[in-house]
Scaffold this motif. Sequence first.
Motif, PDB file in Angstrom:
ATOM      1  N   THR A 195       2.844 -14.959  -8.194  1.00 55.24           N
ATOM      2  CA  THR A 195       1.405 -14.755  -7.985  1.00 55.24           C
ATOM      3  C   THR A 195       0.604 -15.717  -8.855  1.00 55.24           C
ATOM      4  OG1 THR A 195       1.855 -12.415  -7.624  1.00 55.24           O
ATOM      5  CG2 THR A 195      -0.443 -13.016  -7.963  1.00 55.24           C
ATOM      6  N   GLY A 236       2.019  -6.694  -5.760  1.00 54.48           N
ATOM      7  CA  GLY A 236       3.207  -6.613  -6.599  1.00 54.48           C
ATOM      8  C   GLY A 236       3.961  -5.315  -6.548  1.00 54.48           C
ATOM      9  N   GLU A 237       3.269  -4.226  -6.264  1.00 55.80           N
ATOM     10  CA  GLU A 237       3.927  -2.921  -6.210  1.00 55.80           C
ATOM     11  C   GLU A 237       3.041  -2.034  -5.353  1.00 55.80           C
ATOM     12  OE1 GLU A 237       3.541  -1.095 -10.055  1.00 55.80           O
ATOM     13  OE2 GLU A 237       2.181  -2.697 -10.569  1.00 55.80           O
ATOM     14  N   PRO A 238       3.551  -0.850  -5.041  1.00 55.48           N
ATOM     15  CA  PRO A 238       2.739   0.025  -4.196  1.00 55.48           C
ATOM     16  C   PRO A 238       1.393   0.348  -4.843  1.00 55.48           C
ATOM     17  CG  PRO A 238       4.989   0.843  -4.405  1.00 55.48           C
ATOM     18  CD  PRO A 238       4.856  -0.281  -5.363  1.00 55.48           C
ATOM     19  N   ASP A 276      -5.107  -4.251  -0.806  1.00 55.37           N
ATOM     20  CA  ASP A 276      -3.694  -4.471  -1.096  1.00 55.37           C
ATOM     21  C   ASP A 276      -3.196  -5.723  -0.376  1.00 55.37           C
ATOM     22  OD1 ASP A 276      -1.237  -4.037  -2.174  1.00 55.37           O
ATOM     23  OD2 ASP A 276      -0.711  -2.316  -0.923  1.00 55.37           O
ATOM     24  N   THR A 277      -2.269  -6.420  -1.025  1.00 54.76           N
ATOM     25  CA  THR A 277      -1.598  -7.548  -0.383  1.00 54.76           C
ATOM     26  C   THR A 277      -0.111  -7.403  -0.660  1.00 54.76           C
ATOM     27  OG1 THR A 277      -1.661  -9.052  -2.295  1.00 54.76           O
ATOM     28  CG2 THR A 277      -3.582  -9.078  -0.841  1.00 54.76           C
ATOM     29  N   TRP A 336       3.590  -9.306  -0.456  1.00 52.34           N
ATOM     30  CA  TRP A 336       4.353 -10.536  -0.242  1.00 52.34           C
ATOM     31  C   TRP A 336       5.416 -10.635  -1.310  1.00 52.34           C
ATOM     32  CZ3 TRP A 336       3.294 -15.057  -3.505  1.00 52.34           C
ATOM     33  CH2 TRP A 336       2.277 -14.872  -4.437  1.00 52.34           C
ATOM     34  N   GLN A 337       6.104 -11.779  -1.370  1.00 48.95           N
ATOM     35  CA  GLN A 337       7.253 -11.916  -2.264  1.00 48.95           C
ATOM     36  C   GLN A 337       7.369 -13.347  -2.778  1.00 48.95           C
ATOM     37  OE1 GLN A 337      10.215 -11.014   0.867  1.00 48.95           O
ATOM     38  NE2 GLN A 337      10.701  -9.218  -0.384  1.00 48.95           N
ATOM     39  N   THR A 338       8.175 -13.506  -3.821  1.00 51.00           N
ATOM     40  CA  THR A 338       8.460 -14.850  -4.320  1.00 51.00           C
ATOM     41  C   THR A 338       8.944 -15.713  -3.145  1.00 51.00           C
ATOM     42  OG1 THR A 338       9.183 -13.817  -6.371  1.00 51.00           O
ATOM     43  CG2 THR A 338       9.771 -16.123  -6.062  1.00 51.00           C
ATOM     44  N   ASP A 358      12.550  -4.647   1.996  1.00 51.27           N
ATOM     45  CA  ASP A 358      11.682  -3.483   1.771  1.00 51.27           C
ATOM     46  C   ASP A 358      11.624  -2.628   3.023  1.00 51.27           C
ATOM     47  OD1 ASP A 358      10.450  -3.909  -0.921  1.00 51.27           O
ATOM     48  OD2 ASP A 358       9.907  -5.811   0.007  1.00 51.27           O
ATOM     49  N   ARG A 381      11.957  -0.039  -1.687  1.00 50.12           N
ATOM     50  CA  ARG A 381      12.875  -1.157  -1.507  1.00 50.12           C
ATOM     51  C   ARG A 381      14.137  -0.666  -0.823  1.00 50.12           C
ATOM     52  NH1 ARG A 381      12.041  -6.117  -3.917  1.00 50.12           N
ATOM     53  NH2 ARG A 381      14.267  -6.447  -3.669  1.00 50.12           N
ATOM     54  N   ASN A 403      11.422  -2.190  -9.664  1.00 52.10           N
ATOM     55  CA  ASN A 403      10.117  -2.856  -9.739  1.00 52.10           C
ATOM     56  C   ASN A 403       9.314  -2.150 -10.826  1.00 52.10           C
ATOM     57  OD1 ASN A 403       7.553  -3.889  -9.417  1.00 52.10           O
ATOM     58  ND2 ASN A 403       7.651  -3.927  -7.181  1.00 52.10           N
ATOM     59  N   LEU A 421      10.260  -7.523 -10.909  1.00 54.82           N
ATOM     60  CA  LEU A 421      11.562  -7.107 -10.416  1.00 54.82           C
ATOM     61  C   LEU A 421      12.617  -7.279 -11.502  1.00 54.82           C
ATOM     62  CD1 LEU A 421      11.610  -8.645  -6.814  1.00 54.82           C
ATOM     63  CD2 LEU A 421      10.586  -6.515  -7.617  1.00 54.82           C
TER      64      LEU A 421
HETATM   65  O1  PRX Z   1       9.260  -4.677  -3.167  1.00 58.60           O
HETATM   66  C1  PRX Z   1       8.134  -5.446  -2.838  1.00 58.60           C
HETATM   67  C2  PRX Z   1       7.168  -5.475  -4.011  1.00 58.60           C
HETATM   68  O2  PRX Z   1       7.502  -6.596  -4.775  1.00 58.60           O
HETATM   69  C3  PRX Z   1       8.562  -7.314  -4.130  1.00 58.60           C
HETATM   70  C4  PRX Z   1       8.380  -8.788  -4.330  1.00 58.60           C
HETATM   71  O3  PRX Z   1       8.420  -9.063  -5.689  1.00 58.60           O
HETATM   72  P1  PRX Z   1       8.259 -10.547  -6.197  1.00 58.60           P
HETATM   73  O4  PRX Z   1       9.160 -11.437  -5.419  1.00 58.60           O
HETATM   74  O5  PRX Z   1       8.427 -10.527  -7.676  1.00 58.60           O
HETATM   75  O6  PRX Z   1       6.781 -10.926  -5.830  1.00 58.60           O
HETATM   76  C5  PRX Z   1       5.745 -10.127  -6.304  1.00 58.60           C
HETATM   77  C6  PRX Z   1       4.397 -10.740  -6.036  1.00 58.60           C
HETATM   78  C7  PRX Z   1       4.196 -11.364  -4.757  1.00 58.60           C
HETATM   79  C8  PRX Z   1       8.502  -6.901  -2.700  1.00 58.60           C
HETATM   80  O7  PRX Z   1       9.718  -7.138  -2.046  1.00 58.60           O
HETATM   81  N1  PRX Z   1       5.777  -5.604  -3.545  1.00 58.60           N
HETATM   82  C9  PRX Z   1       5.005  -6.713  -3.514  1.00 58.60           C
HETATM   83  N2  PRX Z   1       3.765  -6.435  -3.064  1.00 58.60           N
HETATM   84  C10 PRX Z   1       3.761  -5.119  -2.777  1.00 58.60           C
HETATM   85  C11 PRX Z   1       5.042  -4.592  -3.078  1.00 58.60           C
HETATM   86  N3  PRX Z   1       5.357  -3.300  -2.887  1.00 58.60           N
HETATM   87  C12 PRX Z   1       4.397  -2.495  -2.384  1.00 58.60           C
HETATM   88  N4  PRX Z   1       3.145  -2.923  -2.085  1.00 58.60           N
HETATM   89  C13 PRX Z   1       2.781  -4.210  -2.261  1.00 58.60           C
HETATM   90  N5  PRX Z   1       1.563  -4.627  -1.973  1.00 58.60           N
END
Ligand code: PRX
Length: 567
Positions: free
Chosen positions: A253, A326-328, A347-348, A350-352, A434, A449, A455, A460
């Motif tokens: 992020t 990043g999380e719920p 809320d958004t 996404w992932q690495t 997820d 997950r 998380n 993570l």
């Molecule tokens: O499990 C989901 C959670 O964070 C994971 C991705 O983590 P990372 O690759 O470190 O990237 C985080 C920042 C982009 C996902 O597989 N996650 C991310 N956003 C959310 C989420 N869980 C719930 N709600 C979200 N908005």
Amino acid sequence: MSNFGLYEDRVKNFSWSIAEEELEYRQGNVLNIGWYCSDRICLKGKAEKTALIYEGFGGIRKVYSFNDIRLAGNTIGNFLRSIGIVNEDRVCLFMDRIPELYLSFLGVLKIGAIVQPLFSAFGEESLFVRLENAQTRAIITQSKHLSKVRKIIDKLPHLEFIIVADHNKSKKLENREMAFSLQESEPVEHLEIYPTKAETPSVLHYTSGTTGLPKGVKHVHYSLIAQYLTSKWVLDLQDDDIYWCTADPGWVTGTSYGIIGPWSLGITQCVLDSGFSAQAWYKFIQDNKITMWYSAPTAIRSLMRAGDEIVKEFNLSSLRHLASVGEPLNSEAVIWSMKVFGKPFHDTFWQTETGCIMITNFPGMRVKPGSMGRPFPGITGVVLDPKKYEPITETGKIGLIAFRPGWPSMMRGYWNNEEKYKNKFINGWYLSGDRSTIDNEGYFWFIGRDDDVINTGGHLVSPFEVESALLEHPAVAESAVVAKPDEINMEVVKAFITLKPGFTPGPDLELEIMNFVRKKLSSIAMPQAVEFMEKIPKTRSGKIMRRLLHAKEWGEEIGDISTLEND
Ligand code: PRX
């Protein structure tokens, strides 16, 4: 207007070429993120516009214009080139959130090298595995982190240059170490930008899975197209915004939306590097008149805990748009933000690996508190049946979140790990790992997950990495690591441990073990709870049954334990 506002229009008329045109990029041309984030903005007449407002400990404040960041990127790039760094060499940034971190990011990319940002709180073991895996050639760090690098340098023959950005001349540098001071260097007006193309590697972020060592997620310069457009449409960044992304660039992020997105749009952004407190955060928003704020649920929950009264002590009326990642993001947090800030956190998800926002509460779309929203225009997102790996058409049924590959910022591979990369795809879908449901209006509702990764506060943590670190402690015979529920961080790390003969369980040993992991890995990976056991539950084939321990922590049904090893 409908529940979806502009969103549906944008879905209907979507093409990534919208971003390409706005960025004046033609397929096949040179595309360099470092140049786009600084030189191009200057060429567009914004050379004197503020690019970065930095505040550090003790109230230190520094302000940089787009021309300043252009020159700094040139100067750092020039220095790296002068010592022999070439395109595609990996250059690790191992710094706190000081301006040099952001400026080096541009410098490394400008000469076509690959940036490997690592969280500065990592301990020596976390640092070592990532530098070894990437065969990193140079690291830019601060004096305060040098001791960690020195502990592992003998095991890293590829690490030729240890560059200290804030070297105090009275201290002696050792083998392979060198000082580089941006302030004391002559600014470089013209730097030949390396002609990177769309598919040239740019950023290498490490992320943790359930098993094995962390994986290096390889991104390319073309990711800019998606990071630019999502910053514009989802974060809603506009020319006069003052933007604050609270994430550290050690995590994705902090680079996608803490550097590339905002700067490619020529937006002024703020960085606060002085730790968390509700007071300090609100004051920062007030003093800098922040308009757009991108943060994370753990921070929002901590602010909630600090209470509503404190919010009233500050003038936060500049805030126009809020988002979270990043999380719920629990519905209470969204409802609370409506109450105290007069607007919801969007809320958004996404992932690495995805490099950009995939599912979101698009501005203007009705926010359903607790839901992540709908896929970004141009993104095909579904939930798959976990057995057949086909999209579930029924609403409300839990499935695996998956995306049709092909968006610009999708990872191009895991560094040196083709097999793990291949395993992320099935039936032409990219599997996020997820689980979610989708409601009758297409909104995604996060369930959890689909693996054992923890998380904690949006970071993570691999249970495997923590278990491996624990095994290096002289008292630990066996260990199993799972998530434990936590009010603020949602999940924290919990370790179950059996001891070697001659060691006695107790609070002193517990603290010693926690500290051991903190130093080796990081404070994030440190177990917040340790439970000593006689025996770790395992399957008959010897695999730790984390599922059983997890269920116990969360008060859930244990499920099938027919494979549990008997005495
Ligand atoms: O499990 C989901 C959670 O964070 C994971 C991705 O983590 P990372 O690759 O470190 O990237 C985080 C920042 C982009 C996902 O597989 N996650 C991310 N956003 C959310 C989420 N869980 C719930 N709600 C979200 N908005």
